[in-house]
Design a protein around this motif. Structure first.
Motif, PDB file in Angstrom:
ATOM      1  N   PRO A  53       0.806  -1.223   0.000  1.00  0.00           N
ATOM      2  CA  PRO A  53       0.000   0.000   0.000  1.00  0.00           C
ATOM      3  C   PRO A  53       0.839   1.273   0.000  1.00  0.00           C
ATOM      4  CG  PRO A  53      -0.286  -1.309   2.030  1.00  0.00           C
ATOM      5  CD  PRO A  53       0.960  -1.789   1.356  1.00  0.00           C
ATOM      6  N   GLY A  54       2.164   1.165  -0.213  1.00  0.00           N
ATOM      7  CA  GLY A  54       2.977   2.374  -0.302  1.00  0.00           C
ATOM      8  C   GLY A  54       4.272   2.330   0.480  1.00  0.00           C
ATOM      9  N   ASN A  55       4.710   1.136   0.880  1.00  0.00           N
ATOM     10  CA  ASN A  55       6.004   1.061   1.578  1.00  0.00           C
ATOM     11  C   ASN A  55       7.138   1.562   0.699  1.00  0.00           C
ATOM     12  OD1 ASN A  55       5.416  -0.067   4.247  1.00  0.00           O
ATOM     13  ND2 ASN A  55       4.736  -1.893   3.131  1.00  0.00           N
ATOM     14  N   ASN A  56       7.028   1.329  -0.607  1.00  0.00           N
ATOM     15  CA  ASN A  56       8.113   1.748  -1.503  1.00  0.00           C
ATOM     16  C   ASN A  56       8.224   3.274  -1.642  1.00  0.00           C
ATOM     17  OD1 ASN A  56       8.657  -0.928  -1.883  1.00  0.00           O
ATOM     18  ND2 ASN A  56       8.549  -0.877  -4.115  1.00  0.00           N
ATOM     19  N   ASN A  57       7.188   4.009  -1.199  1.00  0.00           N
ATOM     20  CA  ASN A  57       7.247   5.478  -1.307  1.00  0.00           C
ATOM     21  C   ASN A  57       8.444   6.041  -0.557  1.00  0.00           C
ATOM     22  OD1 ASN A  57       4.781   5.021  -2.433  1.00  0.00           O
ATOM     23  ND2 ASN A  57       3.579   6.148  -0.926  1.00  0.00           N
ATOM     24  N   VAL A  58       8.830   5.387   0.534  1.00  0.00           N
ATOM     25  CA  VAL A  58       9.858   5.970   1.401  1.00  0.00           C
ATOM     26  C   VAL A  58      11.201   5.253   1.282  1.00  0.00           C
ATOM     27  CG1 VAL A  58       8.173   6.881   3.042  1.00  0.00           C
ATOM     28  CG2 VAL A  58       9.108   4.584   3.387  1.00  0.00           C
ATOM     29  N   ILE A  59      11.349   4.373   0.305  1.00  0.00           N
ATOM     30  CA  ILE A  59      12.658   3.751   0.118  1.00  0.00           C
ATOM     31  C   ILE A  59      13.248   4.151  -1.233  1.00  0.00           C
ATOM     32  CG2 ILE A  59      12.098   1.810   1.659  1.00  0.00           C
ATOM     33  CD1 ILE A  59      11.891   0.074  -0.875  1.00  0.00           C
ATOM     34  N   ASN A  60      14.531   3.917  -1.371  1.00  0.00           N
ATOM     35  CA  ASN A  60      15.251   4.365  -2.545  1.00  0.00           C
ATOM     36  C   ASN A  60      15.223   3.299  -3.646  1.00  0.00           C
ATOM     37  OD1 ASN A  60      16.846   5.832  -4.216  1.00  0.00           O
ATOM     38  ND2 ASN A  60      18.758   5.437  -3.108  1.00  0.00           N
ATOM     39  N   THR A  61      14.151   3.323  -4.423  1.00  0.00           N
ATOM     40  CA  THR A  61      13.986   2.356  -5.511  1.00  0.00           C
ATOM     41  C   THR A  61      13.260   3.017  -6.673  1.00  0.00           C
ATOM     42  OG1 THR A  61      12.930   0.275  -6.162  1.00  0.00           O
ATOM     43  CG2 THR A  61      11.810   1.546  -4.473  1.00  0.00           C
TER      44      THR A  61
END
Ligand SMILES: *[C@@H]1O[C@H](CO)[C@@H](O)[C@H](O)[C@H]1NC(C)=O
Length: 365
Positions: A53-61
């Motif tokens: 649901p949006g964990n990738n929003n805050v990681i560098n990918t």
């Protein structure tokens, strides 16, 4: 012989009656979100973009989608990092079981402590059971998702105390949905594994990692675990384009590997269930339903099953599906696929409605 038989008949009816009531509840309490009607205290999810649901929003990918047109059918048309036009299966399951309408990302900076008590998702778009898959995509690996789960458990104890935390962990529904990216992003398009593993031995590798993950989860106290099988990944629009030949057929080897992983996964789940008494593990089949939708779109009132709604629908996904370069199809609801890899909310809803039957044994116990 005669007596017990006679006694058993009413018991069977009682059991059937009970199952029907629970089934009825599971299917009708969908709109309520107050805790008293919830069928499980919490939903805790691990996996890839199907349930991120949006964990990738805050990681560098680069595996992101927190921009339009993603979220076009979401509340306020807000792009949230969900790889869909609207809600994703983790939301739909939480809603259907009366827990809450949206299942938040664990790394969402706006998360309130109270949100943790009814569950979160640790999933990360681009992750795989195979560690190479998550590594290549620079996303949260399954091991890292377990580390976050440990941190979450500590937070639960701090917020609610030991007893409440234990209840959430042991009675909460744990759902794992991952594996497609091992096939679509690691095995077929790269040489990381292909030189060393043929299709059956790669399926074994994936299932070995999967089994290790489930056992770590059991060690951490999970007792109700639903494992979603891999979809017919060869039939998603991008894989048709890349590996389906001139006529964009379903990529046959992709589906063969998916089916093989699924059957080995199912066997391993049965085996673990018999070893770990008191732990319920179920295999959730989405392969057959999605394949049926793709092969018989009319039956489900879909018009387009081979192209995504975003852009040309042939290849666009994640950063390639954006409002600068991609137009959105006229009617999202008549498409099975939102982008070239992920189903629309309407297709997800059908999958979840069917899959929930597999989950019921975890709820009624
Ligand atoms: C969009 O597609 C859905 C599903 O096929 C259909 O029910 C609906 O009528 C369509 N809407 C429009 C405006 O065509």
């Amino acid at each position: 012989m005669f007596f017990p038989m006679k006694l058993r008949v009413p018991q069977v009816y009682l059991l059937l009656f009970f199952l029907l009531i629970v089934h009825f509840d599971a299917l009708t309490l969908t709109q309520k979100s107050d805790k008293s009607s919830a069928l499980v205290p919490a939903i805790i999810v691990f996996g890839d973009s199907i349930v991120d649901p949006g964990n990738n929003n805050v990681i560098n990918t680069l595996v992101k989608c927190d921009f339009p047109p993603y979220g076009i059918d979401f509340v306020d048309q807000m792009p949230t990092g969900r790889f869909c036009d609207g809600r994703i299966p983790s939301d739909l399951i939480a809603s259907k079981l009366g827990v809450k309408e949206l299942l938040p990302a664990y790394l969402d900076p706006n998360l309130e402590p109270q949100d943790l008590l009814t569950g979160v998702s640790f999933a990360s778009g681009g992750a795989g059971y195979d560690p190479i898959t998550s590594e290549t995509a620079h996303v949260i690996s399954m091991d890292d998702q377990l580390e976050l789960y440990k941190e979450y458990q500590e937070k639960l104890r701090a917020i609610g105390g030991d007893a409440i935390a234990e209840n959430i962990i042991s009675k909460g529904l744990h759902v794992i949905c991952v594996g497609s990216d091992d096939i679509a992003n690691t095995y077929f398009p790269t040489l990381f594994r292909k030189l060393q593993y043929d299709i059956p031995s790669y399926a074994d590798l994936v299932v070995n990692y999967a089994s290790r993950f489930f056992q770590e989860l059991i060690k951490l106290g999970a007792r109700k675990i639903g494992i979603v099988g891999i979809p017919p990944i060869g039939c998603v629009p991008s894989q048709r384009t890349l590996a389906g030949g001139l006529f964009r057929e379903c990529a046959p080897f992709h589906n063969q590997l998916a089916e093989l992983v699924n059957s080995k996964l199912n066997q391993e789940i049965q085996r673990l269930g018999s070893i770990y008494q008191g732990t319920l593990l179920v295999y959730i089949n989405i392969y057959d339903t999605l394949l049926d939708i793709i092969q018989n779109p009319d039956k489900y009132d879909f018009e387009v099953a081979t192209n995504g709604c975003c852009g040309t629908g042939l290849l666009e996904v994640s950063i390639l599906c954006n409002s600068l370069t991609s137009f959105v199809c006229a009617n999202v609801s008549d498409h099975v696929f939102w982008d070239s890899y992920h189903p629309t909310e309407r297709a997800y809803q059908i999958l979840v409605d069917v899959a929930i039957d597999d989950v019921l044994p975890l709820i009624i116990s």
